[in-house]
Design a protein around this motif. Structure first.
Motif, PDB file in Angstrom:
ATOM      1  N   CYS A  64       0.800  -1.229   0.000  1.00  0.00           N
ATOM      2  CA  CYS A  64       0.000   0.000   0.000  1.00  0.00           C
ATOM      3  C   CYS A  64       0.827   1.270   0.000  1.00  0.00           C
ATOM      4  CB  CYS A  64      -0.959   0.020   1.186  1.00  0.00           C
ATOM      5  SG  CYS A  64      -0.127   0.112   2.794  1.00  0.00           S
ATOM      6  N   GLY A  65       2.132   1.165   0.308  1.00  0.00           N
ATOM      7  CA  GLY A  65       2.964   2.362   0.338  1.00  0.00           C
ATOM      8  C   GLY A  65       2.447   3.369   1.338  1.00  0.00           C
ATOM      9  N   THR A  66       2.334   4.614   0.910  1.00  0.00           N
ATOM     10  CA  THR A  66       1.840   5.662   1.794  1.00  0.00           C
ATOM     11  C   THR A  66       0.321   5.748   1.808  1.00  0.00           C
ATOM     12  OG1 THR A  66       1.998   7.316   0.036  1.00  0.00           O
ATOM     13  CG2 THR A  66       3.927   7.038   1.475  1.00  0.00           C
ATOM     14  N   ARG A  88       8.531   2.488   7.225  1.00  0.00           N
ATOM     15  CA  ARG A  88       8.458   3.947   7.061  1.00  0.00           C
ATOM     16  C   ARG A  88       7.227   4.344   6.256  1.00  0.00           C
ATOM     17  NH1 ARG A  88      14.265   4.085   4.368  1.00  0.00           N
ATOM     18  NH2 ARG A  88      13.111   2.457   3.265  1.00  0.00           N
ATOM     19  N   MET A  89       6.971   3.619   5.180  1.00  0.00           N
ATOM     20  CA  MET A  89       5.782   3.890   4.369  1.00  0.00           C
ATOM     21  C   MET A  89       4.524   3.572   5.177  1.00  0.00           C
ATOM     22  SD  MET A  89       6.895   4.859   1.289  1.00  0.00           S
ATOM     23  CE  MET A  89       6.354   4.251  -0.312  1.00  0.00           C
ATOM     24  N   ARG A  94      -0.423   5.084   8.151  1.00  0.00           N
ATOM     25  CA  ARG A  94      -1.209   5.044   9.394  1.00  0.00           C
ATOM     26  C   ARG A  94      -1.528   6.454   9.870  1.00  0.00           C
ATOM     27  NH1 ARG A  94       2.777   1.099  11.623  1.00  0.00           N
ATOM     28  NH2 ARG A  94       2.004  -1.005  11.208  1.00  0.00           N
ATOM     29  N   ALA A  95      -0.568   7.362   9.748  1.00  0.00           N
ATOM     30  CA  ALA A  95      -0.790   8.742  10.189  1.00  0.00           C
ATOM     31  C   ALA A  95      -1.867   9.438   9.366  1.00  0.00           C
ATOM     32  CB  ALA A  95       0.515   9.535  10.104  1.00  0.00           C
ATOM     33  N   PRO A  99      -5.285   1.734   8.339  1.00  0.00           N
ATOM     34  CA  PRO A  99      -4.702   0.646   9.121  1.00  0.00           C
ATOM     35  C   PRO A  99      -3.759  -0.169   8.242  1.00  0.00           C
ATOM     36  CG  PRO A  99      -7.003   0.157   8.596  1.00  0.00           C
ATOM     37  CD  PRO A  99      -6.749   1.557   8.135  1.00  0.00           C
ATOM     38  N   VAL A 100      -2.544  -0.410   8.730  1.00  0.00           N
ATOM     39  CA  VAL A 100      -1.528  -1.102   7.943  1.00  0.00           C
ATOM     40  C   VAL A 100      -0.828  -2.141   8.807  1.00  0.00           C
ATOM     41  CG1 VAL A 100       0.526  -0.861   6.492  1.00  0.00           C
ATOM     42  CG2 VAL A 100      -1.097   1.024   6.633  1.00  0.00           C
TER      43      VAL A 100
END
Length: 277
Positions: A64-66, A88-89, A94-95, A99-100
């Motif tokens: 999903c990356g960013t 990091r991605m 999440r920010a 949900p990841v």
């Protein structure tokens, strides 16, 4: 940060199969904020078509990356879970409200969960082809849809040729330096046809479909120079190499009046899980 070579210890070349080229695959998170800001979203018609062709609204976004694509599907009313190998991605996504779970898709544990669609935006080539289709079928509900899609990035020759020449000068040792300045659309279509062949050969899906969406976007010099460092050819260059390439491209865009129009094609290969009608 991505692993960079030192003059004393040159890196060994990565495997030619994308799913094995882990250093490149995991280099995009070096500047997740820029990636999210500069990379283009996906055509609304594609999002609408995937949602309409799925039996429900529970989606899994592979790599999903960013969260660029995932946020578009969230806006369309879907509940999306991301799976992303780069922490990091994943943290950036999440920010932004996605949900990841941090894992490579091949190793990710679904824990009995099932989804109405599995999407992969600009990421399926990083998935092991021996495992990807089977894993997608495993987690899809009856009539669930696998949708693999991505953009064709080929700027006009007036921008692409100076880029290629500068890249060869700055990084002659890179495997990307041997690539032509512009690659034909047919090359990308062949890649998506290979996705379809593997899906077909898996025996787990109905006959795959190929979709195509043509659109365009105008870029200023600064916008294009913001995007270029997020592409695979540049993410792992040294800062001085990257600066040399960007400088040459900037001059090329300036010669066009400081902007140009990019003709985009977004390609998709999609199929419904078989044996569920």
């Amino acid at each position: 940060m991505p692993t960079l070579s030192s003059p004393e210890q040159p890196e060994q070349p990565e495997p030619t199969s994308p799913h094995q080229a882990r250093r490149t695959a995991e280099s995009f998170g070096a500047d997740a904020r820029r990636y999210d800001r500069a990379r283009p979203a996906y055509p609304d018609d594609l999002v609408t078509r995937v949602v309409a062709g799925s039996p429900g609204s529970d989606f899994l976004d592979v790599g999903c990356g960013t969260g660029i694509a995932a946020r578009q599907f969230q806006a369309a009313g879907c509940a999306v879970l991301g799976v992303e190998p780069d922490a990091r991605m994943a943290g950036f996504a999440r920010a932004r409200g996605l949900p990841v779970e941090v894992a490579a898709f091949e190793a990710w544990e679904p824990g009995g969960r099932a989804f109405d669609a599995v999407i992969a935006a600009q990421s399926w080539h990083w998935v092991d082809p021996a495992a990807g289709d089977a894993k997608a079928a495993q987690v899809l509900r009856p009539d669930g849809r696998l949708a693999i899609f991505g953009h064709v990035f080929e700027p006009p020759a007036e921008v692409a040729e100076p880029f290629a020449a500068a890249y060869r000068r700055a990084a002659p040792e890179s495997p990307f330096s041997d690539q032509p300045a512009r690659r034909p659309l047919e090359m990308y279509q062949a890649g998506y046809a290979q996705f379809a062949d593997r899906i077909r050969e898996s025996g787990r899906f109905d006959e795959p479909e190929q979709w195509r969406f043509d659109w365009e976007r105008s870029y200023t010099r600064d916008q294009w120079l913001d995007l270029l460092p997020t592409t695979g050819g540049l993410t792992r260059l040294r800062p001085d190499q990257q600066a040399a390439v960007l400088s040459a491209v900037g001059r090329a865009v300036d010669a066009l009046g400081g902007h140009f129009t990019m003709q985009y094609t977004t390609l998709a290969t999609t199929a419904v899980r078989a044996g569920t009608h």
